[in-house]
Design a protein around this motif. Structure first.
Motif, mmCIF file in Angstrom:
data_model
loop_
_atom_site.group_PDB
_atom_site.id
_atom_site.type_symbol
_atom_site.label_atom_id
_atom_site.label_comp_id
_atom_site.label_asym_id
_atom_site.label_seq_id
_atom_site.Cartn_x
_atom_site.Cartn_y
_atom_site.Cartn_z
ATOM 1 N N UNK A 105 55.547 26.196 5.733
ATOM 2 C CA UNK A 105 54.664 27.229 5.201
ATOM 3 C C UNK A 105 55.439 28.481 4.795
ATOM 4 N N UNK A 106 56.349 28.920 5.653
ATOM 5 C CA UNK A 106 57.148 30.102 5.338
ATOM 6 C C UNK A 106 58.009 29.876 4.104
ATOM 7 N N UNK A 107 58.538 28.682 3.964
ATOM 8 C CA UNK A 107 59.340 28.385 2.775
ATOM 9 C C UNK A 107 58.492 28.557 1.518
ATOM 10 N N UNK A 108 57.254 28.102 1.576
ATOM 11 C CA UNK A 108 56.379 28.211 0.415
ATOM 12 C C UNK A 108 56.028 29.650 0.074
ATOM 13 N N UNK A 109 55.808 30.491 1.087
ATOM 14 C CA UNK A 109 55.494 31.897 0.836
ATOM 15 C C UNK A 109 56.666 32.599 0.172
ATOM 16 N N UNK B 184 48.056 27.870 7.877
ATOM 17 C CA UNK B 184 49.338 27.378 7.393
ATOM 18 C C UNK B 184 50.433 27.544 8.418
ATOM 19 N N UNK B 185 50.430 28.706 9.092
ATOM 20 C CA UNK B 185 51.433 28.958 10.122
ATOM 21 C C UNK B 185 51.274 27.977 11.277
ATOM 22 N N UNK B 186 50.028 27.766 11.703
ATOM 23 C CA UNK B 186 49.778 26.894 12.846
ATOM 24 C C UNK B 186 50.087 25.431 12.534
ATOM 25 N N UNK C 160 42.512 33.591 6.924
ATOM 26 C CA UNK C 160 42.386 32.357 7.699
ATOM 27 C C UNK C 160 43.407 31.326 7.221
ATOM 28 N N UNK C 161 43.644 31.314 5.908
ATOM 29 C CA UNK C 161 44.612 30.375 5.346
ATOM 30 C C UNK C 161 46.026 30.653 5.806
ATOM 31 N N UNK C 162 46.384 31.933 5.937
ATOM 32 C CA UNK C 162 47.709 32.284 6.450
ATOM 33 C C UNK C 162 47.889 31.759 7.868
ATOM 34 N N UNK D 97 58.399 34.998 17.063
ATOM 35 C CA UNK D 97 57.499 34.140 17.832
ATOM 36 C C UNK D 97 56.278 33.772 16.994
ATOM 37 N N UNK D 98 55.942 32.499 16.990
ATOM 38 C CA UNK D 98 54.811 32.025 16.187
ATOM 39 C C UNK D 98 53.513 32.707 16.611
ATOM 40 N N UNK D 99 53.297 32.887 17.901
ATOM 41 C CA UNK D 99 52.055 33.523 18.346
ATOM 42 C C UNK D 99 51.970 34.968 17.871
ATOM 43 N N UNK D 100 53.082 35.690 17.963
ATOM 44 C CA UNK D 100 53.093 37.074 17.499
ATOM 45 C C UNK D 100 52.766 37.142 16.014
ATOM 46 N N UNK D 101 53.343 36.255 15.233
ATOM 47 C CA UNK D 101 53.096 36.243 13.792
ATOM 48 C C UNK D 101 51.666 35.832 13.476
#
Length: 274
Positions: A155-159, A147-149, A142-144, A190-194
């Protein structure tokens, strides 16, 4: 750009270099086939034909709104292997790509498959259950998605700068080039796909898929993987397949194909040539 079109009309981008026995690479979340460039160039130089595709909604493949689940991913991979008429192929899957490879064989069989390598793979299940106490609680997934949303660029930079490559560990020197490349790949998709893909790799149980795999399987996993817990996945995967070998890498992170490419490539080559 080279693409195939799946039965539901989705265009899938792929790279196809060289000749010889084919090695097919399936990438992890939320990346693209570019994440395999080091491996593809290595095996190209060793006389293999190397193929990698961008999962639907990722990289340069069509940013469709639907079909972001493991069954579609597996069917897309089957479409690629059939349209390129790949035979005697070695399938290599990293992270979510490992689930894709397992489900591909579970749904489409081994007729075109020679060997399988699962690297830091999500198989047989990442989710914490009474039968898999070492897995991750639902809150982690849920956190992933949250963070993405909320803002995937940050968020991606932090991962990438933290747990994916183990750059948050004491004494580990971050590679800004790797971080930038990870971020670049993620932002192209695409954000939705991810977002949907998180549910795809997190909720699935690949036990029955793994039981169907009889070809040789090399399970490669670092014991300091902060993304896919080692204890919940790698040993269980090696036990479930019919002909599995587990190779554990002390201190290696989730993104070890990039941070420890020389070691991973050499071990993959030895496995394929054996």
């Amino acid at each position: 750009m080279p693409t195939i079109t799946t039965s539901d009309g989705t265009e899938i981008f792929f790279k196809d270099w060289g000749s010889g026995q084919p090695i097919v690479f399936s990438h992890g979340w939320p990346l693209s086939s570019d994440d395999w460039d080091t491996q593809m160039l290595f095996f190209l130089r060793h006389g293999y034909r190397v193929i990698a595709h961008d999962r639907r909604g990722h990289g340069r493949s069509a940013q469709v709104g639907e079909g972001h689940d493991m069954d579609h991913y597996a069917d897309d991979l089957a479409a690629l292997t059939e349209q390129l008429d790949l035979r005697d192929a070695v399938h290599v899957g990293h992270s979510a790509g490992g689930g894709e490879v397992a489900r591909h064989i579970g749904r489409h069989g081994e007729a075109r498959v020679a060997k399988v390598a699962l690297i830091s793979a999500v198989t047989p299940s990442m989710r914490q259950t009474p039968g898999n106490p070492d897995g991750l609680p639902q809150g982690a997934f849920d956190g992933l998605q949250a963070g993405l949303a909320a803002g995937r660029a940050e968020f991606f930079r932090g991962v990438a700068s933290g747990p994916f490559y183990g750059f948050n560990r004491p004494g580990v020197e971050p590679s800004e080039a790797l971080i930038d490349n990870w971020w670049r790949q993620g932002m192209v998709g695409a954000a939705k796909a991810q977002y949907d893909c998180v549910s795809a790799f997190a909720q699935e149980d690949y036990t029955e898929d793994l039981k169907k795999i009889s070809v040789p399987v090399l399970v490669m996993h670092g014991d300091d993987d902060q993304i896919v817990p080692y204890a919940a996945t790698a040993p269980r995967t090696a036990e479930l397949v019919q002909n599995g070998t587990l190779k554990t890498y002390e201190g290696f992170p989730h993104g070890m194909p990039a941070t420890q490419a020389d070691t991973i490539n050499a071990d993959l080559l030895a496995f394929i040539q054996a």
